[in-house]
Design an enzyme around this catalytic site. Structure first.
Site, short mmCIF file in Angstrom:
data_model
loop_
_atom_site.label_atom_id
_atom_site.label_comp_id
_atom_site.label_asym_id
_atom_site.label_seq_id
_atom_site.Cartn_x
_atom_site.Cartn_y
_atom_site.Cartn_z
CG MET A 1 5.05 12.32 2.94
SD MET A 1 4.22 13.91 3.19
CE MET A 1 2.99 13.48 4.41
CE LYS B 1 8.60 -30.51 11.66
NZ LYS B 1 8.86 -30.67 10.23
CG PHE C 1 15.53 -25.67 4.54
CD1 PHE C 1 15.86 -24.87 3.45
CD2 PHE C 1 14.19 -25.99 4.74
CE1 PHE C 1 14.87 -24.41 2.59
CE2 PHE C 1 13.20 -25.53 3.88
CZ PHE C 1 13.54 -24.73 2.79
CD GLN C 2 11.80 -22.63 5.25
OE1 GLN C 2 11.11 -23.27 6.03
NE2 GLN C 2 11.32 -22.06 4.16
CD GLU D 1 5.06 -15.81 5.97
OE1 GLU D 1 5.32 -14.95 5.10
OE2 GLU D 1 5.21 -17.04 5.79
C1 TPP Z 1 7.85 0.50 3.95
C2 TPP Z 1 8.09 1.94 3.67
N1 TPP Z 1 8.90 2.31 2.65
C3 TPP Z 1 9.11 3.63 2.40
C4 TPP Z 1 8.53 4.59 3.16
C5 TPP Z 1 8.80 6.08 2.88
N2 TPP Z 1 7.55 6.75 2.47
C6 TPP Z 1 6.79 7.45 3.30
S1 TPP Z 1 5.40 8.05 2.61
C7 TPP Z 1 5.82 7.38 1.12
C8 TPP Z 1 4.93 7.57 -0.08
C9 TPP Z 1 3.64 6.86 0.07
O1 TPP Z 1 3.00 6.88 -1.19
P1 TPP Z 1 1.47 6.51 -1.33
O2 TPP Z 1 1.17 5.23 -0.66
O3 TPP Z 1 1.11 6.59 -2.77
O4 TPP Z 1 0.75 7.65 -0.48
P2 TPP Z 1 0.64 9.23 -0.71
O5 TPP Z 1 1.76 9.86 0.05
O6 TPP Z 1 0.70 9.49 -2.18
O7 TPP Z 1 -0.69 9.58 -0.12
C10 TPP Z 1 7.04 6.72 1.20
C11 TPP Z 1 7.72 6.06 0.05
C12 TPP Z 1 7.71 4.15 4.22
N3 TPP Z 1 7.11 5.00 5.04
N4 TPP Z 1 7.49 2.84 4.44
#
Ligand code: TPP
Length: 584
Positions: free
Chosen positions: A485, A163, A113-114, A51
């Site tokens: 990042m 529902k 439920f749910q 979803e």
């Molecule tokens: C749902 C979620 N969990 C954690 C983060 C924290 N976060 C920001 S950037 C990142 C790394 C992303 O890694 P990747 O998709 O490999 O991209 P890159 O930075 O290597 O280009 C994380 C863990 C986030 N923004 N969103």
């Protein structure tokens, strides 16, 4: 005699009356009644694998069409799976309507439920939500949900329907526009903007010597790109476009300085810092743009145009607040400026400011180095090749992380509604489903998603949806084997102590995974292979394509303003010495 329909039939008919052409969803217990009349409906339903995917698809669709995206799911875990996209749409002001099933009215509050309190859970992340308690209310609730999602500051709305309400009978009717407005007496978004304030703004603009147009996503939401261009060209004021506004002003325009903020261009960041007037149009002084607020553009007066009165003074007190729709306000501003000029007033000379800004641009362009023989593939190089190979008007979607910043930096945005990303919430996993939604909304356009290997692993399964539904999106994974990042922050601010960021360079095999999902999979290890792989991907139009670019692990995004610091502390690619000289 009025026509008798079930609540479920009324729901689907109401969606048809709202001109919904497509919806994204997945059925289950409580929403089952609504899936039955869908069989006879003109509305296309796209069956997702999760979803969250439905919600991001609805967002991607809304981003590129300007029309509300619709996602329909069942109660409980399905409703909670929709929470992230609703919050994402709320942060980025995306018009979206979520429809959730709920347990029968008699069971509400019994931990059935749910069962979950969907309106309670989504109250702070929707512009409006409602639990429908009677089948007869459905047409009005649907009309209100679409009206609220698409007017004023756009945003997500949610309709939660038990529902039994879907199963009960009602007399069909369709409320008139007046009835809808009468039913929402407290909701009248002010669209016009105050004439006196607009005139006051025009005076400040004429007097400014170092002005900047600080353009945010609100300009795109208001479909104000043409008006903005006229304003910029009339006044010759340089423009910065935030992460949410890329494409609102052409990157190739001589007045365009690119993106401001944490990973903005040195020119855009510094021009804002040194400006004497910031004309904020549909932008919200986000912390990723301002850096440390007390050090942000210290000498600038502020004109703040925003349709949401709650934005005025939220972060920085404006000298001239204008509540209104950006397009209408900019058009009035242009008129006011022309009148003042005709009456003999003169604009201060912004020529020296423009030359200074242009000098910075030439001195400090974005930079990376792919020249060294045998060097690993650089992500920025891949982006330049993707950009250069993309047909005109290509829509580019990104996930969240380094790849998102590089895409925003290195792509050339020439048209509005060609850039889709998760700016406010920063939702990893956004790209694949949002790209699918964007391609559904604009089947005539090429849609590339640029994703990280971390992000891709969050929602990649929606490529099964794309293959089965024949939605030929293209995915470029900038695969650095890391949560890049986060790795960058650990390298720069945690003394290279890498904790839980290595995703592995060997698992999964993205090419095999892509093929297993019905896509074409291509791997690129070497700079020499990039162009041919991109050409091949661009030539495939009958199924999704995934290109796995195996890029350097340790490349970092620059420029960078470290979190919590003033924008004056911007770190360039260059040495600190260069930075100091640059800022002098
Ligand atoms: C749902 C979620 N969990 C954690 C983060 C924290 N976060 C920001 S950037 C990142 C790394 C992303 O890694 P990747 O998709 O490999 O991209 P890159 O930075 O290597 O280009 C994380 C863990 C986030 N923004 N969103």
């Amino acid at each position: 005699m009025k026509e008798q329909l079930t609540g479920a039939q009324a729901l689907i008919r109401a969606l048809e009356h709202e001109n919904v052409e497509v919806m994204f969803g997945l059925p289950g217990g409580c929403i089952l009644p609504a899936y039955d009349p869908l069989l006879e409906s003109s509305i296309r339903h796209i069956l997702v694998r999760h979803e969250q995917g439905a919600g991001h698809m609805a967002e991607g669709y809304a981003h590129v069409t300007g029309r509300p995206g619709v996602a329909m799911v069942t109660s409980g875990p399905a409703a909670t799976n929709l929470v992230t996209p609703l919050c994402d749409a709320y942060m980025d002001s995306i018009p979206m309507v979520g429809i959730t099933g709920q347990v029968p009215t008699a069971a509400i509050g019994t931990d059935a439920f749910q069962e979950c309190d969907t309106v309670g859970i989504t109250r702070t992340i929707t512009k409006h939500n409602e639990l429908v308690m009677s089948a007869k209310d459905i047409p009005m609730v649907v009309r209100q949900a679409f009206h609220i999602a698409t007017t004023g500051r756009p945003g997500p709305t949610l309709i939660d329907i038990p529902k039994d309400v879907l199963q009960n009978s009602m007399d069909w009717y369709w409320p008139s526009d007046d009835e809808v407005l009468d039913s929402l007496p407290g909701y009248r978004p002010n669209v016009k903007g105050h004439t006196k304030m607009i005139k006051e703004a025009a005076r400040l603009i004429l007097a400014a010597r170092q002005p900047i147009l600080y353009v945010g996503g609100g300009v795109l939401k208001a479909r104000a790109a043409d008006a903005l261009r006229e304003l910029a060209e009339l006044t010759q004021i340089p423009v910065v476009t935030t992460l949410m506004a890329r494409g609102a002003f052409p990157d190739s325009h001589p007045l365009c300085l690119g993106m401001p903020g944490m990973h903005g261009t040195a020119t855009a960041v510094t021009a804002m810092q040194k400006s004497d007037l910031l004309i904020a149009l549909g932008s919200r002084f986000d912390d990723r743009v301002t850096g440390k607020v007390s050090g942000f553009a210290p000498d600038a007066k502020i004109i703040h145009v925003d349709i949401d009165p709650a934005e005025q003074g939220k972060v920085r007190r404006p000298d001239v607040p204008i509540v209104g729709d950006c397009r209408l306000v900019i058009e009035e501003m242009i008129k006011a400026l022309k009148e003042l000029l005709q009456s003999g007033e003169q604009q201060a000379d912004v020529g020296p400011w423009r030359s200074r800004v242009s000098g910075w641009r030439e001195q400090f362009p974005l930079a990376y180095d792919q020249s060294e023989a045998g060097a690993a593939l650089k992500p920025q190089f891949c982006l330049e090749k993707l950009r250069d190979g993309a047909p005109d008007g290509t829509i580019v979607v990104s996930g969240v992380g380094q790849h998102q910043m590089w895409t925003s930096q290195y792509w050339n945005f020439e048209e509005p509604y060609t850039w889709v990303n998760s700016g406010g919430l920063g939702t990893m996993g956004f790209a694949v489903p949002a790209a699918i939604g964007a391609k559904v909304g604009r089947p005539d356009k090429t849609v590339w998603a640029v994703d990280g290997d971390g992000c891709f692993q969050m929602t990649a399964q929606e490529l099964v949806t794309a293959s089965l539904e024949k939605i030929p999106v293209k995915i470029a994974i900038l695969n650095n084997s890391y949560l890049g990042m986060v790795r960058q922050w650990q390298e720069m601010f945690y003394g290279e102590r890498y904790s839980e960021v290595n995703l592995s360079g060997t698992l999964p095999d993205f090419v095999k995974w892509a093929e297993a999902m019905g896509c074409v999979g291509i791997r690129v290890d070497d700079p020499q292979e990039a162009e041919a792989a991109i050409d091949k991907a661009n030539s495939i139009n009958d199924r999704p394509v995934v290109v796995d670019f195996r890029v350097a692990e340790d490349e970092k995004v620059f420029p960078m303003v470290p979190a919590g610091q003033s924008n004056d502390e911007i770190l360039l690619h260059h040495s600190q010495q260069a930075r100091r000289e640059f800022l002098r």
